[in-house]
Design a protein around this motif. Structure first.
Motif, PDB file in Angstrom:
ATOM      1  N   ALA A 143     -37.387  34.303  77.410  1.00 33.60           N
ATOM      2  CA  ALA A 143     -37.085  33.079  76.663  1.00 33.60           C
ATOM      3  C   ALA A 143     -36.494  33.410  75.296  1.00 33.60           C
ATOM      4  O   ALA A 143     -35.551  32.754  74.835  1.00 33.60           O
ATOM      5  N   LEU A 144     -37.045  34.423  74.636  1.00 30.23           N
ATOM      6  CA  LEU A 144     -36.537  34.814  73.323  1.00 30.23           C
ATOM      7  C   LEU A 144     -35.120  35.360  73.410  1.00 30.23           C
ATOM      8  O   LEU A 144     -34.290  35.089  72.530  1.00 30.23           O
ATOM      9  N   ALA A 145     -34.830  36.139  74.450  1.00 29.92           N
ATOM     10  CA  ALA A 145     -33.487  36.687  74.603  1.00 29.92           C
ATOM     11  C   ALA A 145     -32.455  35.564  74.670  1.00 29.92           C
ATOM     12  O   ALA A 145     -31.391  35.629  74.039  1.00 29.92           O
ATOM     13  N   GLU A 146     -32.773  34.511  75.418  1.00 30.63           N
ATOM     14  CA  GLU A 146     -31.846  33.384  75.530  1.00 30.63           C
ATOM     15  C   GLU A 146     -31.767  32.609  74.223  1.00 30.63           C
ATOM     16  O   GLU A 146     -30.664  32.284  73.740  1.00 30.63           O
ATOM     17  N   TYR A 147     -32.916  32.323  73.619  1.00 34.49           N
ATOM     18  CA  TYR A 147     -32.936  31.520  72.396  1.00 34.49           C
ATOM     19  C   TYR A 147     -32.262  32.233  71.240  1.00 34.49           C
ATOM     20  O   TYR A 147     -31.438  31.644  70.515  1.00 34.49           O
ATOM     21  N   LEU A 148     -32.579  33.506  71.018  1.00 34.15           N
ATOM     22  CA  LEU A 148     -32.013  34.237  69.882  1.00 34.15           C
ATOM     23  C   LEU A 148     -30.502  34.408  70.016  1.00 34.15           C
ATOM     24  O   LEU A 148     -29.777  34.351  69.027  1.00 34.15           O
ATOM     25  N   GLY A 149     -30.042  34.619  71.235  1.00 37.10           N
ATOM     26  CA  GLY A 149     -28.606  34.711  71.435  1.00 37.10           C
ATOM     27  C   GLY A 149     -27.911  33.401  71.149  1.00 37.10           C
ATOM     28  O   GLY A 149     -26.835  33.357  70.534  1.00 37.10           O
ATOM     29  N   ARG A 150     -28.534  32.302  71.562  1.00 37.33           N
ATOM     30  CA  ARG A 150     -27.932  30.979  71.398  1.00 37.33           C
ATOM     31  C   ARG A 150     -28.026  30.475  69.965  1.00 37.33           C
ATOM     32  O   ARG A 150     -27.053  29.918  69.430  1.00 37.33           O
ATOM     33  N   ALA A 151     -29.183  30.661  69.330  1.00 36.64           N
ATOM     34  CA  ALA A 151     -29.421  30.043  68.030  1.00 36.64           C
ATOM     35  C   ALA A 151     -29.160  30.958  66.845  1.00 36.64           C
ATOM     36  O   ALA A 151     -28.828  30.483  65.753  1.00 36.64           O
ATOM     37  N   ARG A 152     -29.288  32.295  67.033  1.00 41.56           N
ATOM     38  CA  ARG A 152     -29.172  33.194  65.900  1.00 41.56           C
ATOM     39  C   ARG A 152     -28.087  34.252  66.073  1.00 41.56           C
ATOM     40  O   ARG A 152     -27.918  35.116  65.227  1.00 41.56           O
ATOM     41  N   GLY A 153     -27.353  34.234  67.192  1.00 34.65           N
ATOM     42  CA  GLY A 153     -26.281  35.203  67.388  1.00 34.65           C
ATOM     43  C   GLY A 153     -26.766  36.614  67.618  1.00 34.65           C
ATOM     44  O   GLY A 153     -26.046  37.584  67.350  1.00 34.65           O
ATOM     45  N   VAL A 154     -27.975  36.766  68.149  1.00 35.76           N
ATOM     46  CA  VAL A 154     -28.561  38.082  68.398  1.00 35.76           C
ATOM     47  C   VAL A 154     -28.206  38.535  69.808  1.00 35.76           C
ATOM     48  O   VAL A 154     -28.316  37.755  70.766  1.00 35.76           O
ATOM     49  N   LEU A 155     -27.790  39.794  69.941  1.00 35.14           N
ATOM     50  CA  LEU A 155     -27.525  40.368  71.257  1.00 35.14           C
ATOM     51  C   LEU A 155     -28.815  41.004  71.743  1.00 35.14           C
ATOM     52  O   LEU A 155     -29.176  42.115  71.337  1.00 35.14           O
TER      53      LEU A 155
END
Length: 445
Positions: A143-155
């Motif tokens: 869940a964090l992988a999807e959220y951080l990529g979507r909301a914070r631009g994290v790979l």
């Protein structure tokens, strides 16, 4: 009900009376505590039921116990011999608390959290209550992988994420792998202490109006800890050229990106994470402390591949793994988008607070207002002094954050200012707190 009593072998009624009486006098048995039934206590102590009944009757007669038919036997209210608190060990809470560091915990989404907990536990196997992966539950990491990529631009890939018991644990794990760590000056003194306790040496990295001066980093530094989206405590954002400079420097080192309040940006789109520019050289650290509450003790670190195994091994020996129920609940909130809805609502609420702060302090120099949950009120070189403002605030029942303790070294030439946190107060008390703050600044001036 279990009741521990120190009784010698072959105890008589008088010994039982003395043990119960001592437990009450010392405060170990609090007033209102219900005692076991005579049959139950007699069986656990290995004495006759009549012995327990007689002891209870004697203590009722002395006023230590009360007994009512159908209600059992309970401890009466008698003076306790427990030691009184030492004078000066407790400090009265301020009437208004505008210190930085915490959100408005009264706005915790209790109903949404309960719904998410029920859904998560209803579909979880019994194995979730056993010892687990030190990296954390796979549901939350996905869940964090999807959220951080979507909301914070994290790979982020789930295998690169380690769930921690908050930011401090993540910082400690990373500092333990890097002997020399540069940290922003000014910066949070407690975080410097965490790095010191991990046996790393701290090197100050000065901050100006464009963020940390990353060009000053040398090859003798193994890692640097930055708050690029919203520097603490100045509130400035690390400018693009310095972001590029620190990424270039980190090819032989590590950037620890502390994204403590990156979701709360008010005047434009949130600034993306530095980690997205160089995922193999940046460890991205996030937390639920500001969006939900620090009491959850939930954080996460997205690691370069080379650091995954060392951090996981250190975490395994530190606490095995982070608490599971909160992980499952947060994963459910993220995947159901309840977390997004809560963050959006909180952003709107905190922006209104920020705007009210600016309106009340329109004659003051207020910085760091584009994001986050705090602002820096700079004091003019000619006065008043920071210590005077804090003393005047305390006299009025107002708690503020100081700037002086955030510098790596004490120096009278440092800029003067106070840190105002607008996340902590409840909605009802916040306007009154700002009124006291405005009067305090006028009076100190």
């Amino acid at each position: 009900m279990d009741l521990h009593l120190d009784l010698p072998a072959g105890a008589r009624r008088t010994s039982l009376e003395h043990a119960v009486r001592s437990a009450i006098r010392s405060g170990r048995l609090a007033p209102g505590s219900r005692l076991p039934a005579t049959r139950t206590l007699a069986a656990s102590l290995g004495v006759a039921r009549g012995t327990v009944a007689a002891a209870y009757d004697q203590l009722v007669a002395e006023g230590y116990l009360t007994a009512r038919t159908g209600s059992g036997t309970t401890v009466a209210r008698v003076p306790s011999a427990a030691p009184a608190p030492t004078a000066g060990t407790s400090t009265a809470a301020p009437r208004f608390d505008l210190r930085p560091g915490s959100p408005d915990v009264a706005a915790f989404p209790t109903a949404a959290w309960l719904r998410a907990t029920r859904r998560a536990l209803a579909h979880s196997p019994a194995a979730v209550y056993d010892y687990g992966d030190p990296r954390g539950r796979p549901e939350l990491r996905a869940a964090l992988a999807e959220y951080l990529g979507r909301a914070r631009g994290v790979l982020a890939h789930p295998d690169r994420i380690v769930v921690t018991s908050g930011y401090v644990q993540a910082l400690s794990l990373l500092a333990g792998l890097h002997p020399v760590v540069a940290m922003e000056d000014p910066g949070l003194p407690f975080h410097r202490a965490v790095v010191h306790r991990a046996d790393a040496r701290v090197v100050p990295l000065s901050v100006d109006s464009r963020g940390a001066r990353t060009s000053l980093l040398s090859s003798t530094v193994d890692a640097v800890v930055l708050t690029p989206a919203h520097q603490f405590p100045t509130g400035v954002t690390l400018e693009p050229s310095r972001r590029r400079a620190v990424v270039a420097w980190a090819r032989d080192a590590l950037v620890v990106e502390d994204d403590y309040d990156g979701e709360f940006r008010y005047d434009r789109q949130p600034v993306g994470a530095v980690q997205g520019m160089a995922p193999e050289h940046v460890a991205y650290v996030g937390t639920a402390a500001k969006t939900l509450g620090p009491g959850l003790r939930l954080g996460w670190v997205v690691l370069p591949e080379r650091l995954v195994e060392p951090v996981v091994e250190a975490k395994r020996h530190l606490d095995v793994h982070t608490e599971v129920i909160g992980q499952l609940t947060l994963a459910e909130m993220i995947t159901s988008h309840a977390y997004d809805r809560h963050v959006r609502a909180a952003r709107t609420r905190y922006r209104a607070r920020r705007d009210l702060l600016l309106a009340r302090l329109r004659d003051a120099s207020v910085g760091g207002i584009a994001a986050g949950l705090h602002a820096l009120v700079s004091l003019p070189p000619g006065g008043p002094r920071e210590a005077d403002v804090l003393a005047e605030a305390a006299r009025r029942g107002l708690a503020l954050g100081d700037l002086a303790s955030h510098w790596h070294a004490a120096d009278d030439d440092h800029p003067q200012g106070v840190i105002v946190g607008y996340g902590t107060p409840g909605e009802a008390s916040y306007p009154a707190a700002l009124d006291v703050l405005a009067r305090t600044l006028r009076s100190a001036a």
